[in-house]
Structure formats: structure tokens, C-alpha cells
Design a protein around this motif. Sequence first.
Motif, PDB file in Angstrom:
ATOM      1  N   GLU A   1      -4.033   7.989 -21.943  1.00  0.00           N
ATOM      2  CA  GLU A   1      -2.693   8.579 -21.986  1.00  0.00           C
ATOM      3  C   GLU A   1      -1.825   8.142 -20.821  1.00  0.00           C
ATOM      4  N   TRP A   2      -2.366   7.371 -19.876  1.00  0.00           N
ATOM      5  CA  TRP A   2      -1.619   7.040 -18.673  1.00  0.00           C
ATOM      6  C   TRP A   2      -0.861   5.718 -18.814  1.00  0.00           C
ATOM      7  N   ASN A   3       0.406   5.740 -18.408  1.00  0.00           N
ATOM      8  CA  ASN A   3       1.199   4.519 -18.330  1.00  0.00           C
ATOM      9  C   ASN A   3       1.107   4.006 -16.899  1.00  0.00           C
ATOM     10  N   LEU A   4       0.245   3.039 -16.685  1.00  0.00           N
ATOM     11  CA  LEU A   4      -0.012   2.570 -15.328  1.00  0.00           C
ATOM     12  C   LEU A   4       1.203   1.891 -14.704  1.00  0.00           C
ATOM     13  N   LEU A   5       2.063   1.289 -15.512  1.00  0.00           N
ATOM     14  CA  LEU A   5       3.217   0.588 -14.964  1.00  0.00           C
ATOM     15  C   LEU A   5       4.120   1.540 -14.189  1.00  0.00           C
ATOM     16  N   ASP A   6       4.351   2.726 -14.728  1.00  0.00           N
ATOM     17  CA  ASP A   6       5.151   3.720 -14.003  1.00  0.00           C
ATOM     18  C   ASP A   6       4.479   4.110 -12.693  1.00  0.00           C
ATOM     19  N   LEU A   7       3.166   4.277 -12.738  1.00  0.00           N
ATOM     20  CA  LEU A   7       2.435   4.651 -11.527  1.00  0.00           C
ATOM     21  C   LEU A   7       2.454   3.522 -10.503  1.00  0.00           C
ATOM     22  N   TYR A   8       2.418   2.281 -10.968  1.00  0.00           N
ATOM     23  CA  TYR A   8       2.539   1.143 -10.046  1.00  0.00           C
ATOM     24  C   TYR A   8       3.863   1.220  -9.285  1.00  0.00           C
ATOM     25  N   LEU A   9       4.944   1.481 -10.007  1.00  0.00           N
ATOM     26  CA  LEU A   9       6.268   1.545  -9.384  1.00  0.00           C
ATOM     27  C   LEU A   9       6.380   2.730  -8.430  1.00  0.00           C
ATOM     28  N   ILE A  10       5.755   3.849  -8.787  1.00  0.00           N
ATOM     29  CA  ILE A  10       5.751   5.006  -7.894  1.00  0.00           C
ATOM     30  C   ILE A  10       5.018   4.674  -6.600  1.00  0.00           C
ATOM     31  N   ILE A  11       3.885   3.993  -6.723  1.00  0.00           N
ATOM     32  CA  ILE A  11       3.119   3.599  -5.534  1.00  0.00           C
ATOM     33  C   ILE A  11       3.950   2.672  -4.657  1.00  0.00           C
ATOM     34  N   LEU A  12       4.649   1.716  -5.272  1.00  0.00           N
ATOM     35  CA  LEU A  12       5.501   0.813  -4.501  1.00  0.00           C
ATOM     36  C   LEU A  12       6.593   1.587  -3.774  1.00  0.00           C
ATOM     37  N   GLY A  13       7.225   2.517  -4.467  1.00  0.00           N
ATOM     38  CA  GLY A  13       8.274   3.315  -3.848  1.00  0.00           C
ATOM     39  C   GLY A  13       7.765   4.132  -2.670  1.00  0.00           C
ATOM     40  N   VAL A  14       6.628   4.791  -2.864  1.00  0.00           N
ATOM     41  CA  VAL A  14       6.050   5.599  -1.780  1.00  0.00           C
ATOM     42  C   VAL A  14       5.687   4.727  -0.587  1.00  0.00           C
ATOM     43  N   SER A  15       5.131   3.559  -0.854  1.00  0.00           N
ATOM     44  CA  SER A  15       4.753   2.667   0.251  1.00  0.00           C
ATOM     45  C   SER A  15       5.983   2.212   1.032  1.00  0.00           C
ATOM     46  N   LEU A  16       7.103   1.991   0.350  1.00  0.00           N
ATOM     47  CA  LEU A  16       8.330   1.594   1.042  1.00  0.00           C
ATOM     48  C   LEU A  16       8.842   2.717   1.941  1.00  0.00           C
ATOM     49  N   VAL A  17       8.699   3.948   1.496  1.00  0.00           N
ATOM     50  CA  VAL A  17       9.091   5.084   2.348  1.00  0.00           C
ATOM     51  C   VAL A  17       8.212   5.122   3.597  1.00  0.00           C
ATOM     52  N   PHE A  18       6.916   4.892   3.433  1.00  0.00           N
ATOM     53  CA  PHE A  18       6.004   4.842   4.584  1.00  0.00           C
ATOM     54  C   PHE A  18       6.431   3.741   5.548  1.00  0.00           C
ATOM     55  N   VAL A  19       6.708   2.559   5.020  1.00  0.00           N
ATOM     56  CA  VAL A  19       7.117   1.432   5.863  1.00  0.00           C
ATOM     57  C   VAL A  19       8.455   1.728   6.533  1.00  0.00           C
ATOM     58  N   GLY A  20       9.369   2.334   5.798  1.00  0.00           N
ATOM     59  CA  GLY A  20      10.668   2.660   6.363  1.00  0.00           C
ATOM     60  C   GLY A  20      10.572   3.635   7.519  1.00  0.00           C
ATOM     61  N   ILE A  21       9.767   4.678   7.353  1.00  0.00           N
ATOM     62  CA  ILE A  21       9.593   5.660   8.430  1.00  0.00           C
ATOM     63  C   ILE A  21       8.914   5.008   9.633  1.00  0.00           C
ATOM     64  N   GLN A  22       7.898   4.196   9.359  1.00  0.00           N
ATOM     65  CA  GLN A  22       7.206   3.477  10.426  1.00  0.00           C
ATOM     66  C   GLN A  22       8.167   2.601  11.220  1.00  0.00           C
ATOM     67  N   THR A  23       8.936   1.790  10.515  1.00  0.00           N
ATOM     68  CA  THR A  23       9.856   0.867  11.171  1.00  0.00           C
ATOM     69  C   THR A  23      10.924   1.627  11.944  1.00  0.00           C
ATOM     70  N   PHE A  24      11.372   2.735  11.395  1.00  0.00           N
ATOM     71  CA  PHE A  24      12.372   3.573  12.074  1.00  0.00           C
ATOM     72  C   PHE A  24      11.823   4.081  13.411  1.00  0.00           C
ATOM     73  N   VAL A  25      10.624   4.658  13.367  1.00  0.00           N
ATOM     74  CA  VAL A  25      10.018   5.213  14.592  1.00  0.00           C
ATOM     75  C   VAL A  25       9.745   4.107  15.608  1.00  0.00           C
TER      76      VAL A  25
END
Length: 220
Positions: A120-144
Motif C-alpha cells: 500500500e506504500w507509495n515509496l516515491l512520495d516517501l523518497y521526496l519527504i526524506i529529501l525534504g527533511v534532509s534539506l532542512v537538516f542541512v539548512g539548520i546545520q549550515t545556518f548554525v
Amino acid sequence: MTRIFNFAKIDFLRIRSFKWIALFPLLVVIIFLTQPDTSPLYILCYCIFAGIIFSTLPCSMESATEVGFLQMLPTLPGEQQKGHFLFGFLFTLLAFLSGLASILVCHLLRPSFQMFSTGEWNLLDLYLIILGVSLVFVGIQTFVLSILRFKSAQAMAILRMVPAFIFLFGMSGLFGEDGITTDGSIQMLSRINGIMVLVICLVIYLILAQAAAVIVVRKH
């Protein structure tokens, strides 16, 4: 914009001695061969884990002398920080694509291994969510790291490593190494539009980039 790209190019030149990072996709394929039940989401997260660590490496490699020289170049205040964010985005995207390539290789080695859907899982959506979350992590890291530049090298290294491990362990706990769990949180994620989440995360990333540039300019 060209100057920002040039600063990102300088960041890529800074890490050229770390070419062995390209071995991470090979490593996850080996993990898959030894543990065939490994989830494609875990494979992707493992590649992005390496990407998060190295996406902010140029920030910690800066020196006051080098920055002084770069400021003599024809550039506007804050563009160097935006270059760091552009590098972080491109490197994280590269890690994401490497993860997808690893998943493809695993699928070719074992056709029963699902790439884009499993039950029942659409992995493509989850792939994009993972990419988005990782960018937030990188953004916060780079900011600090932009705010705390030139501080203790050990502290900078910790600041680079901890978020990456939080990302990996958090995603591993959510998805599992051997498949997708079926708890309520995953059911909720499966109904979220991955593109929408990615766009929101990109907006957050751009806001962090602009905020870091403004703060650094004001500090100087």
C-alpha cells in the motif's frame, strides 16, 4: 547569482580530497547483498546520511585568512554564505540521486526488490519527504555553522556529525532497516504529498540561507 555559483564551486574544490565519499553507494549495495530484506528507504537514508555530514564540511574548513582573501573578490556581502547553502543543496541532491542509483542497482540484482511501491506504500512520495527533511537538516546545520564560524574545530566537527546521526537513527526508527513499519506515523506519511513537503522544505531552506547571509553581514 553567478558569484554564488562560484563560491559553491570553491566549496566543491575544498572537498576534492574526500573522493572516497563516492564509496557510500557501493557500501549500501553490499549491505543489501548481505541483508536482502533491507528497506529501500534505509538505503536512501544511508546515502543521504553521508551527504548531510559532508554538505557542511566546507564551512568547518574555512579560515579567517582565506575568508579575508575571498572578501577582496568582486562580490556582495553574504554571497559566500549563500554559496555554502547552494553547495549544501547540490551535495544533498547528489547524495539523494546516489541513493536512488543504489536502489536501482539492488533492484537489478534482485528484481523482486521494489523501487517505487511496496504493497500500500507509495515509496516515491516517501523518497521526496526524506529529501525534504534532509534539506532542512542541512539548512539548520549550515545556518548554525555560519554563525559560529572560526570557533573550536572540535565543536564544529560535532555540530556536523550530530544532526546526521539524528537523521539516520530517526529515519531508521521510523522506517526500519528491514522494511516499512505499519504504525500510525507511517500511515500518516503515506497520505502526504511528497512534492508538497519538498516544496515547503525548500522554502525553509531558502529562508535559512537568507537569514544566515543577513546575520553574517551584520556581524561584520
